[in-house]
Design a protein around this motif. Structure first.
Motif, PDB file in Angstrom:
ATOM      1  N   UNK A  43       0.630  -1.275   0.036  1.00  0.00           N
ATOM      2  CA  UNK A  43      -0.232  -0.208  -0.051  1.00  0.00           C
ATOM      3  C   UNK A  43       0.778   1.463  -0.344  1.00  0.00           C
ATOM      4  N   UNK A  44       1.177   0.980   0.818  1.00  0.00           N
ATOM      5  CA  UNK A  44       3.459   2.639   1.022  1.00  0.00           C
ATOM      6  C   UNK A  44       3.854   2.707  -0.796  1.00  0.00           C
ATOM      7  N   UNK A  45       3.745   1.326  -0.701  1.00  0.00           N
ATOM      8  CA  UNK A  45       4.388   1.405  -2.113  1.00  0.00           C
ATOM      9  C   UNK A  45       3.876   2.499  -3.576  1.00  0.00           C
ATOM     10  N   UNK A  50       2.751   7.915  -7.373  1.00  0.00           N
ATOM     11  CA  UNK A  50       2.769   9.426  -7.883  1.00  0.00           C
ATOM     12  C   UNK A  50       3.693  10.716  -7.175  1.00  0.00           C
ATOM     13  N   UNK A  51       4.278  10.553  -6.067  1.00  0.00           N
ATOM     14  CA  UNK A  51       5.297  11.662  -5.361  1.00  0.00           C
ATOM     15  C   UNK A  51       5.947  11.165  -5.682  1.00  0.00           C
ATOM     16  N   UNK A  52       6.514   9.786  -6.121  1.00  0.00           N
ATOM     17  CA  UNK A  52       8.192   9.987  -6.233  1.00  0.00           C
ATOM     18  C   UNK A  52       8.288  10.691  -8.173  1.00  0.00           C
ATOM     19  N   UNK A  59      13.061  17.710 -10.581  1.00  0.00           N
ATOM     20  CA  UNK A  59      14.102  17.572 -10.455  1.00  0.00           C
ATOM     21  C   UNK A  59      14.609  17.602 -11.964  1.00  0.00           C
ATOM     22  N   UNK A  60      13.907  16.978 -12.509  1.00  0.00           N
ATOM     23  CA  UNK A  60      14.421  17.004 -14.059  1.00  0.00           C
ATOM     24  C   UNK A  60      14.208  18.425 -14.755  1.00  0.00           C
ATOM     25  N   UNK A  61      13.615  19.601 -14.106  1.00  0.00           N
ATOM     26  CA  UNK A  61      13.455  20.551 -14.402  1.00  0.00           C
ATOM     27  C   UNK A  61      14.047  21.472 -13.754  1.00  0.00           C
ATOM     28  N   UNK A  62      13.608  20.889 -12.575  1.00  0.00           N
ATOM     29  CA  UNK A  62      15.305  21.814 -11.995  1.00  0.00           C
ATOM     30  C   UNK A  62      16.619  21.728 -12.885  1.00  0.00           C
TER      31      UNK A  62
END
Length: 64
Positions: A43-45, A50-52, A59-62
């Motif tokens: 459930x946690x994974x 979506x958050x990952x 990170x890619x945008x930055x």
């Protein structure tokens, strides 16, 4: 102890419903401690995906 005699939902019924809804199915017993940790981790994974992806996108945008 025969767990089958205390089932609320038959194993096959639960499995079929989950499959029809395209969902995972886990047989879990809190009383016996069966598959509780496995279910929690799954459930946690699943909830974290979506958050990952959002973090990875940011990170890619930055880097641009």
């Amino acid at each position: 102890m025969m767990i089958n005699s205390f089932r609320e939902v038959a194993l096959e019924e639960g499995s079929n419903l989950a499959q029809s809804l395209q969902m995972s199915f886990f047989e879990v017993s809190a009383k016996e401690g069966t598959n509780v940790e496995l279910l929690f981790k799954k459930m946690v994974s699943t909830l974290m995906i979506p958050f990952q992806k959002k973090v990875e996108d940011n990170n890619m945008k930055s880097k641009l």
